[in-house]
Design a protein around this motif. Structure first.
Motif, short mmCIF file in Angstrom:
data_model
loop_
_atom_site.label_atom_id
_atom_site.label_comp_id
_atom_site.label_asym_id
_atom_site.label_seq_id
_atom_site.Cartn_x
_atom_site.Cartn_y
_atom_site.Cartn_z
N CYS A 262 -0.18 3.53 3.60
CA CYS A 262 0.20 3.07 4.95
C CYS A 262 1.43 2.16 4.92
O CYS A 262 1.92 1.74 5.95
CB CYS A 262 -0.97 2.36 5.62
SG CYS A 262 -1.40 0.77 4.88
N ARG B 180 1.92 -0.84 4.18
CA ARG B 180 1.84 -2.26 4.54
C ARG B 180 1.92 -3.13 3.29
O ARG B 180 1.24 -2.86 2.31
CB ARG B 180 0.53 -2.55 5.28
CG ARG B 180 0.52 -2.08 6.72
CD ARG B 180 -0.79 -2.47 7.38
NE ARG B 180 -1.92 -1.89 6.67
CZ ARG B 180 -3.16 -2.33 6.78
NH1 ARG B 180 -3.45 -3.33 7.59
NH2 ARG B 180 -4.13 -1.75 6.11
N CYS C 30 0.85 -1.19 0.00
CA CYS C 30 0.00 0.00 0.00
C CYS C 30 0.89 1.24 0.00
O CYS C 30 1.77 1.37 0.85
CB CYS C 30 -0.92 0.00 1.21
SG CYS C 30 -1.88 1.54 1.37
N CYS D 212 -7.16 2.24 3.15
CA CYS D 212 -6.66 3.57 2.76
C CYS D 212 -7.46 4.12 1.58
O CYS D 212 -7.74 5.33 1.53
CB CYS D 212 -5.17 3.49 2.40
SG CYS D 212 -4.09 3.29 3.83
N CYS E 165 -4.24 -0.18 -0.03
CA CYS E 165 -5.06 -1.18 0.63
C CYS E 165 -6.50 -0.65 0.63
O CYS E 165 -6.73 0.56 0.49
CB CYS E 165 -4.56 -1.47 2.04
SG CYS E 165 -4.88 -0.16 3.23
ZN LIG Z 1 -3.05 1.28 3.32
#
Ligand SMILES: [Zn+2]
Length: 169
Positions: free
Chosen positions: A72, A74, A69, A111, A108
């Motif tokens: 964020c 991740r 992502c 988000c 993601c």
């Molecule tokens: Zn994210």
């Protein structure tokens, strides 16, 4: 890098010849059985339409962004059960954004929902990397596992560094 069916079509049409085949693996049709090509050589230039080269699929988009992502940070493996990677438009489609490489990033689902219909500067969500159009060949390699034979040819033509980079993608 092309799908096997496309490689066979090129060979059958006389546009390419088989340099290396997978030993012991034949591709059969009703009439003939031919070796499964692993490496082909184009006999003449084959034009790839620009719209195809530029097409952004989620598979290629996620590969470009390292399956992470961009908001964020991740990686796909750290997402929770109901989350998934999605395509986010920095300038939303509803506000005139496009599907160009420079306007889409991997996000993601959480988000993506949080960003909603806003521009990055409106919500303070800036992607990790400024999105750019990647080299198509790098993408094609990034989403496929190289066979030993293919790895040998990439090392031969592009060097061990390139091979190591591709394997790390
Ligand atoms: Zn994210």
């Amino acid at each position: 890098m092309v799908p096997v069916r496309r490689a066979l079509r090129l060979v059958i049409d006389g546009k390419a010849e088989i340099v290396e085949a997978d030993a012991g693996r034949l591709v059969r049709s009703q009439a003939v059985a031919v070796p499964r090509p692993a490496v082909i050589r184009l006999v003449r230039f084959v034009h790839v339409p620009r719209r195809f080269r530029r097409q952004v699929t989620n598979t290629f988009l996620f590969a470009r962004d390292g399956y992470r992502c961009q908001f964020c940070r991740r990686p796909a493996g750290s997402l929770r059960h109901r989350e998934c990677l999605t395509r986010d438009h920095l300038t939303p489609l509803s506000r005139g954004g496009t599907n160009e490489w420079t306007n889409v990033v991997t996000a993601c689902s959480t988000c993506n929902t949080r960003k909603g219909n806003r521009l990055p500067e409106e919500c303070g969500m800036q992607p990790m990397h400024v999105p750019a159009e990647p080299h198509f060949v790098h993408l094609a390699w990034a989403v496929r596992r190289l066979t030993p034979v293919q790895a040998r040819y990439i090392r031969l033509f592009y060097g061990a560094d390139t091979l190591a980079t591709l394997r790390g993608l």
